[in-house]
Design an enzyme around this catalytic site. Structure first.
Site, PDB file in Angstrom:
ATOM      1  CG  ASP A 158      -6.480   0.601  -1.336  1.00  0.00           C
ATOM      2  OD1 ASP A 158      -5.579   1.454  -1.196  1.00  0.00           O
ATOM      3  OD2 ASP A 158      -6.682  -0.305  -0.494  1.00  0.00           O
ATOM      4  CB  SER A 217      -0.966  -0.035   1.184  1.00  0.00           C
ATOM      5  OG  SER A 217      -1.893   1.009   1.131  1.00  0.00           O
ATOM      6  CG  ASP A 262      -3.061  -0.759  -2.608  1.00  0.00           C
ATOM      7  OD1 ASP A 262      -2.913   0.340  -2.033  1.00  0.00           O
ATOM      8  OD2 ASP A 262      -3.849  -1.628  -2.199  1.00  0.00           O
ATOM      9  CG  ASP A 282      -2.929   3.903  -1.608  1.00  0.00           C
ATOM     10  OD1 ASP A 282      -3.589   3.765  -2.659  1.00  0.00           O
ATOM     11  OD2 ASP A 282      -3.018   3.108  -0.650  1.00  0.00           O
TER      12      ASP A 282
END
Length: 499
Positions: free
Chosen positions: A263, A116, A261, A259
């Site tokens: 999401d 992440s 990834d 961010d």
């Protein structure tokens, strides 16, 4: 250890330090070896088999972000899927919500290799059941699963000696794009000029496609071949300056980013000022016509003060807690149910129907939905005006990096020890000079202190890294920011005193 190295994920956690955080397993890259990744994936699939959601031959979708360690870990996960009797479906390097959308639509398990927003010396694995993220109860089920890790399969460094290459990637991007195009329409963002801060976000190209498909003019900026840990809750000073500089240089309606990834969203107005994620989530929920909104205790209290929703629910921090509460609320609420986090990730708990168009539920963090929904509303009124309509409560968050979790927990334990009167006196002695007389204490997640003048100080050890998160809320951004800095300094002093 037996010949086949039988152990559990609980044992792997103790051995490696790679543990469950607020969203999947996280740890240092050096600790997240092929052996550990293989074991976690085995445990995930054994648990799904136990509850009837996996059987030999089942397809399991896998994808990853753009940090350097991700391809290696992906290969180990794919090998574990094969060794457990499943069929890995490699979906490439795509956003976590795009993977989830693909897998949920086919009712198959999936996993995303990503750390992440955290630095690239760390990585992780997010696990999804066929219909949603794993919840905390699922983590317990995974942790007790017996694993078979043959020592002959792994080298001294924990690396697989026979990992097969990943399958050819399957293109799942079009389905994720169609999700938004079919609901919002090709002219939803027409007339808007947007900058896309790409950095090293895995969705940087796909999100550009989506915004353009919806009619926006998109200017990509800031692309990086080096992984940049953009944290939507604690932006780096350089990210703040980049946005302001781009806004001054180009004629923009907004700046979009995510961010690592993709999401968790970032959205800045025409001045280059980033919106807080919980304000973005609040506006998105309002634009979608939500009846019930679920959000963690750390989110801005403008949610309740707005009076825009029939019901609001507060939870612990982390999408599994939000999802569990959304599931419960969906059984009790007739209208649309959604959730969001302070980091901006938006979770759609039930279908939205508008003008005959349907947007299916996606009960995992998504960056595209809040960005598109709010930008579509901004065609009529600028982002700054949409924010000005809300009750004027400002939040700010920061963190103490490399702050051992045990030290953070010791501070919280000390502040709350003894009787209620003793605890309140101790808190006022530490923070009263900064925020005034203490009103309420909330220990839903960490220690959230609301003072009588409305100021809020919230201390919470991170679930993903050795950090102490500190959230503040006040009537103005300057006050919230100043309060945050002073409270962080006070925490350092307490840590020194308790050492």
């Amino acid at each position: 250890m037996t010949q086949t190295g039988t152990l559990t994920i609980r044992d792997l956690i103790a051995e490696s330090g790679v543990a469950f955080g607020t969203s999947g397993a996280r740890g240092l890259v050096s600790a997240l070896t092929d052996r550990v990744a293989h074991g976690y994936t085995q445990g995930f699939l054994h648990y799904l088999r136990e509850i009837g959601e996996f059987a030999p031959g089942t397809a399991v979708a896998v994808a990853g972000d753009l940090r350097p360690s991700t391809p290696r870990i992906l290969r180990a996960c794919a090998q574990a899927i094969r060794d457990t009797g499943g069929q890995p479906v490699f979906c490439g390097h795509v956003p976590t919500p795009a993977l989830a959308h693909y897998a949920f639509g086919r009712a198959i398990p999936s996993l995303m290799v990503t750390g992440s927003h955290i630095p690239d010396d760390r990585n992780g694995i997010k696990f999804h059941r066929p219909g949603g993220e794993i919840l905390k109860s699922d983590e317990a089920g995974m942790a007790r699963q017996a694993l078979a890790l043959d020592p002959a399969r792994f080298g001294p460094d924990g690396g697989l000696v026979d990992a097969a290459p990943l399958p050819e990637p399957q293109d799942i991007q079009d389905g994720y794009l169609r999700r938004y195009l079919d609901f919002f329409g090709k002219d939803a963002l027409s007339g808007l000029v947007l900058s896309l801060y790409q950095h090293s976000a895995v969705g940087r190209d796909l999100i550009a496609r989506i915004l353009r498909a919806l009619g926006a003019e998109v200017l990509p900026l800031g692309r990086s071949d080096r992984f940049i840990p953009v944290d939507t809750e604690a932006l780096r000073p350089e990210d703040i300056e980049l946005a302001r500089g781009w806004a001054a240089e180009h004629r923009l309606d907004a700046i979009v980013s995510t961010d690592g990834d993709s999401d968790r969203p970032l959205l800045a107005d025409h001045r280059g000022e980033w919106l807080r994620g919980d304000i973005l989530g609040l506006i998105c929920a309002r634009e979608l016509g939500a009846e019930c909104v679920v959000t963690p205790v750390s989110s801005n209290t403008a949610l309740e003060l707005s009076g825009a929703f029939a019901r609001t629910i507060r939870t612990r921090i982390g999408s599994p807690h939000v999802i569990a509460a959304m599931d419960e609320a969906a059984c009790e609420t007739l209208g649309p149910v959604c959730g969001y986090e302070a980091n901006g990730g938006f979770l759609l708990g039930s279908e939205i129907v508008r003008d005959g168009r349907r947007l299916s539920a996606l009960p995992t963090r998504d960056a595209v939905l809040p960005v598109v929904a709010v930008l579509a509303a901004a065609k009529a009124r600028p982002l700054a005006e949409l924010c000005a309509d809300l009750p004027q409560r400002a939040t700010f968050s920061d963190r103490l990096k490399d702050f051992p979790t045990r030290d953070a927990q010791a501070i919280l334990a000390w502040l709350t020890s003894g009787s209620e009167a003793e605890s309140r006196a101790r808190i006022e002695a530490q923070f009263g000079a900064l925020a005034g007389r203490l009103g309420r204490i909330d220990q839903t997640d960490g220690l959230r202190m609301t003072f009588e003048d409305g100021a809020i100080i919230h201390l919470r050890p991170s679930g993903n890294a050795p950090e102490l998160r500190l959230y503040t809320e006040a009537e103005t951004e300057e006050t919230a920011r100043t309060l945050n800095a002073r409270a962080l300094a006070r925490v350092w002093e307490m840590a020194a005193q308790l050492a």
